[in-house]
Design a protein around this motif. Sequence first.
Motif, PDB file in Angstrom:
ATOM      1  N   PRO A  89       0.824  -1.229   0.000  1.00  0.00           N
ATOM      2  CA  PRO A  89       0.000   0.000   0.000  1.00  0.00           C
ATOM      3  C   PRO A  89       0.849   1.267   0.000  1.00  0.00           C
ATOM      4  CG  PRO A  89      -0.638  -1.465   1.795  1.00  0.00           C
ATOM      5  CD  PRO A  89       0.555  -2.076   1.163  1.00  0.00           C
ATOM      6  N   LEU A  90       1.874   1.292   0.871  1.00  0.00           N
ATOM      7  CA  LEU A  90       2.718   2.492   0.965  1.00  0.00           C
ATOM      8  C   LEU A  90       3.485   2.734  -0.327  1.00  0.00           C
ATOM      9  CD1 LEU A  90       4.194   2.325   4.566  1.00  0.00           C
ATOM     10  CD2 LEU A  90       2.856   4.183   3.594  1.00  0.00           C
ATOM     11  N   ALA A  93       1.127   3.724  -3.281  1.00  0.00           N
ATOM     12  CA  ALA A  93       0.613   5.083  -3.092  1.00  0.00           C
ATOM     13  C   ALA A  93       1.721   6.107  -3.332  1.00  0.00           C
ATOM     14  CB  ALA A  93       0.047   5.244  -1.676  1.00  0.00           C
ATOM     15  N   ALA A  94       2.895   5.853  -2.775  1.00  0.00           N
ATOM     16  CA  ALA A  94       3.993   6.806  -2.949  1.00  0.00           C
ATOM     17  C   ALA A  94       4.400   6.913  -4.421  1.00  0.00           C
ATOM     18  CB  ALA A  94       5.196   6.396  -2.096  1.00  0.00           C
ATOM     19  N   THR A  96       2.477   6.320  -7.033  1.00  0.00           N
ATOM     20  CA  THR A  96       1.413   7.043  -7.730  1.00  0.00           C
ATOM     21  C   THR A  96       1.555   8.539  -7.477  1.00  0.00           C
ATOM     22  OG1 THR A  96       0.024   5.151  -7.227  1.00  0.00           O
ATOM     23  CG2 THR A  96      -1.071   7.073  -8.135  1.00  0.00           C
ATOM     24  N   TYR A  97       1.848   8.877  -6.229  1.00  0.00           N
ATOM     25  CA  TYR A  97       2.004  10.302  -5.897  1.00  0.00           C
ATOM     26  C   TYR A  97       3.144  10.915  -6.704  1.00  0.00           C
ATOM     27  CZ  TYR A  97       1.763  14.533  -3.191  1.00  0.00           C
ATOM     28  OH  TYR A  97       1.590  15.842  -2.837  1.00  0.00           O
ATOM     29  N   GLU A 100       1.926  11.304 -10.302  1.00  0.00           N
ATOM     30  CA  GLU A 100       0.805  12.232 -10.499  1.00  0.00           C
ATOM     31  C   GLU A 100       1.189  13.675 -10.198  1.00  0.00           C
ATOM     32  OE1 GLU A 100      -2.595  11.846 -11.435  1.00  0.00           O
ATOM     33  OE2 GLU A 100      -1.731  10.021 -12.276  1.00  0.00           O
ATOM     34  N   LEU A 110       9.688  13.595  -1.447  1.00  0.00           N
ATOM     35  CA  LEU A 110       9.396  12.161  -1.403  1.00  0.00           C
ATOM     36  C   LEU A 110      10.402  11.391  -2.257  1.00  0.00           C
ATOM     37  CD1 LEU A 110       7.527   9.838  -0.571  1.00  0.00           C
ATOM     38  CD2 LEU A 110       6.126  10.333  -2.559  1.00  0.00           C
ATOM     39  N   ALA A 113      13.583  11.172  -0.430  1.00  0.00           N
ATOM     40  CA  ALA A 113      13.456  10.259   0.708  1.00  0.00           C
ATOM     41  C   ALA A 113      13.529   8.815   0.230  1.00  0.00           C
ATOM     42  CB  ALA A 113      12.136  10.509   1.443  1.00  0.00           C
ATOM     43  N   VAL A 114      12.864   8.519  -0.885  1.00  0.00           N
ATOM     44  CA  VAL A 114      12.857   7.151  -1.406  1.00  0.00           C
ATOM     45  C   VAL A 114      14.271   6.750  -1.832  1.00  0.00           C
ATOM     46  CG1 VAL A 114      12.044   5.705  -3.295  1.00  0.00           C
ATOM     47  CG2 VAL A 114      10.450   7.145  -2.077  1.00  0.00           C
ATOM     48  N   ASP A 115      14.990   7.687  -2.452  1.00  0.00           N
ATOM     49  CA  ASP A 115      16.373   7.395  -2.833  1.00  0.00           C
ATOM     50  C   ASP A 115      17.234   7.083  -1.619  1.00  0.00           C
ATOM     51  OD1 ASP A 115      16.017   7.544  -5.472  1.00  0.00           O
ATOM     52  OD2 ASP A 115      16.840   9.557  -5.746  1.00  0.00           O
ATOM     53  N   LEU A 117      16.205   5.997   1.310  1.00  0.00           N
ATOM     54  CA  LEU A 117      15.772   4.724   1.883  1.00  0.00           C
ATOM     55  C   LEU A 117      16.332   3.555   1.079  1.00  0.00           C
ATOM     56  CD1 LEU A 117      14.055   3.700   4.204  1.00  0.00           C
ATOM     57  CD2 LEU A 117      12.091   3.617   2.678  1.00  0.00           C
ATOM     58  N   MET A 151      10.400  -2.252   4.856  1.00  0.00           N
ATOM     59  CA  MET A 151      11.118  -0.994   4.614  1.00  0.00           C
ATOM     60  C   MET A 151      12.091  -1.119   3.452  1.00  0.00           C
ATOM     61  SD  MET A 151      11.800   0.477   8.426  1.00  0.00           S
ATOM     62  CE  MET A 151      12.817   1.865   7.955  1.00  0.00           C
ATOM     63  N   ILE A 154       9.770  -1.006   0.133  1.00  0.00           N
ATOM     64  CA  ILE A 154       9.070   0.236  -0.236  1.00  0.00           C
ATOM     65  C   ILE A 154       9.740   0.995  -1.385  1.00  0.00           C
ATOM     66  CG2 ILE A 154       8.475   2.562   0.589  1.00  0.00           C
ATOM     67  CD1 ILE A 154       7.650   1.261   3.236  1.00  0.00           C
ATOM     68  N   LEU A 188      -8.014   5.568  -9.692  1.00  0.00           N
ATOM     69  CA  LEU A 188      -8.256   4.219  -9.179  1.00  0.00           C
ATOM     70  C   LEU A 188      -8.757   3.260 -10.245  1.00  0.00           C
ATOM     71  CD1 LEU A 188      -9.891   5.010  -5.717  1.00  0.00           C
ATOM     72  CD2 LEU A 188      -7.619   4.104  -6.168  1.00  0.00           C
TER      73      LEU A 188
ATOM     74  N   PHE B  11      -9.462  11.439  -1.239  1.00  0.00           N
ATOM     75  CA  PHE B  11      -8.497  10.590  -1.938  1.00  0.00           C
ATOM     76  C   PHE B  11      -7.137  11.273  -2.041  1.00  0.00           C
ATOM     77  CE2 PHE B  11      -6.539   9.419  -6.036  1.00  0.00           C
ATOM     78  CZ  PHE B  11      -6.291   8.089  -5.765  1.00  0.00           C
ATOM     79  N   MET B  15      -3.613  10.083  -0.274  1.00  0.00           N
ATOM     80  CA  MET B  15      -2.354   9.862  -0.999  1.00  0.00           C
ATOM     81  C   MET B  15      -1.236  10.687  -0.385  1.00  0.00           C
ATOM     82  SD  MET B  15      -2.326   8.770  -4.761  1.00  0.00           S
ATOM     83  CE  MET B  15      -2.190  10.308  -5.601  1.00  0.00           C
ATOM     84  N   MET B  18       0.011   9.096   2.724  1.00  0.00           N
ATOM     85  CA  MET B  18       0.916   7.971   2.470  1.00  0.00           C
ATOM     86  C   MET B  18       2.311   8.489   2.110  1.00  0.00           C
ATOM     87  SD  MET B  18      -0.795   5.124   2.790  1.00  0.00           S
ATOM     88  CE  MET B  18      -1.615   3.825   1.894  1.00  0.00           C
ATOM     89  N   ALA B  19       2.337   9.530   1.266  1.00  0.00           N
ATOM     90  CA  ALA B  19       3.625  10.114   0.876  1.00  0.00           C
ATOM     91  C   ALA B  19       4.354  10.620   2.107  1.00  0.00           C
ATOM     92  CB  ALA B  19       3.416  11.240  -0.123  1.00  0.00           C
ATOM     93  N   VAL B  22       5.903   7.814   4.165  1.00  0.00           N
ATOM     94  CA  VAL B  22       7.177   7.303   3.646  1.00  0.00           C
ATOM     95  C   VAL B  22       8.308   8.268   4.006  1.00  0.00           C
ATOM     96  CG1 VAL B  22       8.473   6.720   1.567  1.00  0.00           C
ATOM     97  CG2 VAL B  22       6.109   5.981   1.798  1.00  0.00           C
ATOM     98  N   ILE B  23       8.035   9.583   3.849  1.00  0.00           N
ATOM     99  CA  ILE B  23       9.052  10.574   4.236  1.00  0.00           C
ATOM    100  C   ILE B  23       9.354  10.446   5.724  1.00  0.00           C
ATOM    101  CG2 ILE B  23       9.565  13.043   4.400  1.00  0.00           C
ATOM    102  CD1 ILE B  23       7.758  13.423   1.935  1.00  0.00           C
ATOM    103  N   LEU B  25       9.155   7.884   7.564  1.00  0.00           N
ATOM    104  CA  LEU B  25       9.946   6.673   7.796  1.00  0.00           C
ATOM    105  C   LEU B  25      11.438   6.974   7.690  1.00  0.00           C
ATOM    106  CD1 LEU B  25       8.727   3.925   8.334  1.00  0.00           C
ATOM    107  CD2 LEU B  25       9.086   3.339   5.942  1.00  0.00           C
ATOM    108  N   VAL B  26      11.785   7.757   6.645  1.00  0.00           N
ATOM    109  CA  VAL B  26      13.195   8.080   6.428  1.00  0.00           C
ATOM    110  C   VAL B  26      13.703   9.004   7.539  1.00  0.00           C
ATOM    111  CG1 VAL B  26      14.841   9.108   4.833  1.00  0.00           C
ATOM    112  CG2 VAL B  26      12.944   7.758   3.964  1.00  0.00           C
ATOM    113  N   PHE B 272      25.639   4.617   7.721  1.00  0.00           N
ATOM    114  CA  PHE B 272      24.524   5.272   7.024  1.00  0.00           C
ATOM    115  C   PHE B 272      24.987   6.549   6.339  1.00  0.00           C
ATOM    116  CE2 PHE B 272      21.025   8.437   7.473  1.00  0.00           C
ATOM    117  CZ  PHE B 272      20.178   7.912   6.522  1.00  0.00           C
ATOM    118  N   LYS B 283      24.204   9.719  -7.639  1.00  0.00           N
ATOM    119  CA  LYS B 283      22.927  10.129  -8.252  1.00  0.00           C
ATOM    120  C   LYS B 283      23.049  11.512  -8.880  1.00  0.00           C
ATOM    121  CE  LYS B 283      19.885   6.883  -6.797  1.00  0.00           C
ATOM    122  NZ  LYS B 283      20.020   6.398  -5.413  1.00  0.00           N
TER     123      LYS B 283
END
Lengths: 285, 291
Positions: A89-90, A93-94, A96-97, A100, A110, A113-115, A117, A151, A154, A188, B11, B15, B18-19, B22-23, B25-26, B272, B283
């Motif tokens: 789910p996370l 959603a992330a 898609t965000y 979009e 975001l 952050a994903v990079d 992680l 984790m 994700i 959706l 909605f 979203m 959720m974003a 995740v942020i 979490l980091v 880390f 990157k």
Amino acid sequence: MKLVNRKRRTARRYFLDRLVRYSVYFLCGVAILPLFFIFGFIFSKGITILDWEFLTSLPKSIGESGGGVVNAITGSLYLVGIAASVAIPLGVAAGTYLSEYRGSKLANILGQAVDVLNGVPSIVIGLVVYELVVLPMGGFSAISGGIALGMIMIPVITRSTEETLKMLPKSLKEASLALGASYATTVLRVVLPAGLTGIITGILVSLARVAGETAPLLFTAFGNPFVNLDPLKPVSSLPALIFNYAVSPYEDWHRLAWGSACVLLLGILALNLFSRWLSRRYRWY
Amino acid sequence: MNKVLNFDTGFVWSMRLMALLVIGLVVAVGYVLVQGSSEAFQKFGLSFITGREWDPIMGSYGSLPFIVGSLLTAFLALLISIPFSMSIALYLGEFANKGKISAIFTSLVELLAGIPSVIYGFWALFYLVPVVRWIQERLDIPPIGVGIFSAALILAIMIIPFSASIAREVIRMVPVGLKEAAYALGATRLEVIKDVVLPVGKSGIFAGIMLALGRALGETMAVTMVIGNNNIMPDSLFSPANTIASLLANEFAEADSSLYVSSLVGLGLVLFVMTALINFLGKMLIRRLSK
């Protein structure tokens, strides 16, 4: 005289060209050799051990031969299941965000952050989950192991979802909006289903990756000599069992480790092949 | 109409939530590492990083041997892997970028990338370590087998696919027109590679190497199984040692005092920061290239 010189130089140039080409071929061959060694080693040692008893019984104590690794097989499936239910789910959603809201401030943060992680070493993920989940809950548990694996999943799911959705033609979304569908319905019922194959492929790839992860489980899921399905208790896993048994001095345990490595490799291979087949068979965009 | 609008805003907000999760979490990862290691850093200050003595029984925690161990194994692995990964990248990106053999070879390299770390370690323990022991006997070094060199060997095998796949993409991105111009002037393939492909793609290739280095630093299981787990400063390429990651894998579960735990978390923080910096640099290079 000059002509001879030039001819000689040309011959040298061609010779060097060929030399480099053949050394590239040679080094490529050498680089791929470990793959055959590893598969040969694991399968030749492991495949004879695989039988019904191995897959369905518990490890025996030291000195007794036989026994199986059913605790690790169920444990691995259980951990990966928890990880998937946390991460899918996370991650979707992330992703898609990110696709979009490309270019927006939150999406940029975001993305960073994903990079980050994605780059965190898996052992450090284990440390963090130990401090965040294991300590407050008072002990090693399946749920903490699942969260640690989640984790790691994700970022993989997020990036693959984003890449897939980015490729979708804009007209698809516009058509849906033009028909009067709301934004939520469009995402959706049109955008996500259109990218479903790519998203599922990404999920399978991430599953294959975490199924073999060991480091984050050492101090989260820990290990368990019995089959356990209680999320609050420690649970065994194939990679952790391979680690523990491989470094032990007992021949019987090495045997179990070989068999487990065989099961794990076959599982990961199957996941990879399935995801590749899926993405070739059902890619619409 | 109002209902539709509400569903829509709901909605969008979920979203966004959720974003943010995740942020968060980091952020939590960073916070936990800093918070968890504060005791060690307060007690030892900078000597936590520069100290050479790691002795949990005496309560002294200096992490230099492990930082050195990590950097040494990672760079040695990188050095060993570069000829191979560059060959794969050149083969797949330049010599055979289409066709059946190239497709098969690509899948084989991907397969190599998919093998779990613990299985690499398992294989290394039973096959690579005896080979290293044999080499050591020939060189008149005590044949221990396990040590930095064995760890670097297995690490090199593990990171080849990563730098190769990035370098391959970069080599493929070199404009065909440039290469054709060089061929038209009579250049051989080697000269095209040396004078066109590599200069154009060098920052991307370097970025791939950086990302592989980041992976090598964080790799845990395979290294833990063959590095020999010795807590003193390594004095040769063959000596048993520990990397940050292998030390954490070995000692964290049995750390009993809060200073011990805090020191280990501090090492996690060091690891880390190192990997994050290296990944960030890599990157940035890739991003600059694709612009």
